[in-house]
Design a protein around this motif. Structure first.
Motif, mmCIF file in Angstrom:
data_model
loop_
_atom_site.group_PDB
_atom_site.id
_atom_site.type_symbol
_atom_site.label_atom_id
_atom_site.label_comp_id
_atom_site.label_asym_id
_atom_site.label_seq_id
_atom_site.Cartn_x
_atom_site.Cartn_y
_atom_site.Cartn_z
ATOM 1 N N VAL A 1 0.849 -1.181 0.000
ATOM 2 C CA VAL A 1 0.000 0.000 0.000
ATOM 3 C C VAL A 1 0.889 1.237 0.000
ATOM 4 C CG1 VAL A 1 -1.763 1.312 1.237
ATOM 5 C CG2 VAL A 1 -1.845 -1.192 1.232
ATOM 6 N N LYS A 2 0.765 2.029 -1.051
ATOM 7 C CA LYS A 2 1.582 3.229 -1.170
ATOM 8 C C LYS A 2 0.877 4.425 -0.545
ATOM 9 C CE LYS A 2 3.646 1.654 -5.526
ATOM 10 N NZ LYS A 2 3.834 1.959 -6.969
ATOM 11 N N LYS A 3 1.631 5.213 0.214
ATOM 12 C CA LYS A 3 1.067 6.401 0.823
ATOM 13 C C LYS A 3 0.945 7.507 -0.221
ATOM 14 C CE LYS A 3 1.626 9.652 4.662
ATOM 15 N NZ LYS A 3 2.476 10.067 5.805
ATOM 16 N N VAL A 4 -0.215 8.140 -0.274
ATOM 17 C CA VAL A 4 -0.472 9.186 -1.263
ATOM 18 C C VAL A 4 -0.732 10.506 -0.544
ATOM 19 C CG1 VAL A 4 -1.965 9.944 -3.147
ATOM 20 C CG2 VAL A 4 -1.462 7.511 -2.865
ATOM 21 N N THR A 5 -0.054 11.566 -0.982
ATOM 22 C CA THR A 5 -0.275 12.898 -0.429
ATOM 23 C C THR A 5 -0.551 13.870 -1.573
ATOM 24 O OG1 THR A 5 2.047 13.571 -0.542
ATOM 25 C CG2 THR A 5 1.328 12.418 1.462
ATOM 26 N N ALA A 6 -1.232 14.959 -1.249
ATOM 27 C CA ALA A 6 -1.539 15.963 -2.273
ATOM 28 C C ALA A 6 -0.252 16.560 -2.836
ATOM 29 C CB ALA A 6 -2.412 17.063 -1.674
ATOM 30 N N LEU A 7 0.739 16.801 -1.981
ATOM 31 C CA LEU A 7 2.015 17.357 -2.433
ATOM 32 C C LEU A 7 2.729 16.377 -3.347
ATOM 33 C CD1 LEU A 7 4.093 19.614 -2.350
ATOM 34 C CD2 LEU A 7 5.057 18.565 -0.269
ATOM 35 N N GLY A 8 2.705 15.091 -2.963
ATOM 36 C CA GLY A 8 3.339 14.071 -3.778
ATOM 37 C C GLY A 8 2.678 13.946 -5.142
ATOM 38 N N LEU A 9 1.338 13.989 -5.163
ATOM 39 C CA LEU A 9 0.609 13.927 -6.427
ATOM 40 C C LEU A 9 0.944 15.125 -7.314
ATOM 41 C CD1 LEU A 9 -2.984 12.754 -5.397
ATOM 42 C CD2 LEU A 9 -1.451 11.597 -6.998
#
Length: 314
Positions: free
Chosen positions: A158-166
């Motif tokens: 499960v990969k962690k997703v952040t708005a900054l990363g996106l």
């Protein structure tokens, strides 16, 4: 023909208090309805398995499973970027509509239905500059929980997703235009919505009881009702555009080649009803969102902060 009539058009239009009102209205409105918007996104974007299996069977089921797997605050996944960008988005939308209504009205304050619709459409056109990247990031953040749940169930990492990363990924892979994926579908949805919503809201709002302060504005609860009814009607009618926009923006695997490919595949997979997937939830989101937003917009926070006398808008 629906029209807004005033004995005399105001001599000037103060844009700054309108921008403040729109920003405040947007923050309060989206904070109240965000969990429902999360559910709408996940219902619209879920795929149907070969045997008709679905991850979520209803609005309530989506709420239950999301809270069970991600906790209560999981219902606010992606809300930070949405709340951050909703301030300029709603400020542009609400203030621009008032501005264009003011400019298009005659000296006597007459605004025919056709010009009221034009004013709304122009407001919708201006807002997509902010709406498209805001909704792209919001939708991918909202849908990341569904993807994570599926990966977890399948034993995948499960990969962690952040708005900054996106944002960084989109900028690195596609440049600034990566943030405007689905801009065409967003524009069609928002312009069509605004063409219907604003004239209907203005008409309903104009029929209610007025404040006793001489501003000519409707009492706060009538602005709430006007926003609710107008938002409900317009939201349902443009649901097909919202479904296509949502599926395009959540398409991280690049399954769709464009808008028409998305339309064709959506119809093939689910028929006409697929274009209204999440429609009830969308109505449940936008009716209170615009009701609350219009109520706070017309409270005149901006005018009070700036010490400007409130006058009835066209």
């Amino acid at each position: 023909m629906l029209e807004q009539v005033e004995k005399k058009k105001p001599q000037q239009f103060n844009i700054l208090p309108k921008i403040i009102n729109g920003g405040v209205a947007g923050i309060i409105g989206v904070s109240c309805v965000y969990p429902l918007d999360m559910v709408k996104t996940r219902l619209q974007n879920q795929t149907i398995g070969p045997n008709g299996e679905r991850m979520y069977t209803s609005i309530a089921d989506c709420f239950r499973k999301t809270i069970a797997s991600e906790g209560y605050f999981g219902m606010y996944r992606g809300s930070a970027v949405n709340i951050l960008l909703i301030t300029p988005e709603k400020a542009i939308k609400l203030a621009a509509n008032d501005y264009f209504r003011f400019q298009l009205a005659s000296d006597e304050g007459v605004l025919p239905l056709s010009l009221a619709a034009l004013a709304g459409g122009l407001a919708g056109l201006f807002q997509i500059v902010v709406t498209t990247p805001m909704e792209l990031l919001k939708i991918q953040m909202q849908d990341s929980g569904r993807v994570a749940a599926a990966d977890r169930a399948a034993g995948r990492e499960v990969k962690k997703v952040t708005a900054l990363g996106l944002t960084k990924t989109l900028l690195r892979e596609r440049g600034i235009f990566g943030l405007y994926k689905g801009v065409g579908a967003t524009g069609v949805r928002d312009i069509t919505f605004s063409c219907m919503y604003f004239p209907l809201m203005a008409y309903i709002n104009d029929q209610g009881p007025r404040k006793a302060d001489g501003s000519g504005e409707a009492v706060f609860y009538w602005s709430l009702i006007a926003g609710l009814l107008s938002g409900m009607t317009s939201a349902f009618l443009v649901t097909p555009f919202d479904v296509i926009k949502t599926r395009l923006q959540a398409d991280s695997e690049k399954k769709f080649k464009g808008v028409m490919d998305c339309v064709n595949r959506t119809f093939t997979e689910g028929g006409v009803t697929a274009f209204f997937k999440g429609g009830l939830c969308r109505v449940m989101v936008l009716a209170p969102l615009f009701g609350i937003a219009q109520m706070f917009y017309f409270l005149g926070v901006g005018e009070k902060i700036l010490g400007i006398e409130r006058k009835k808008s066209v």
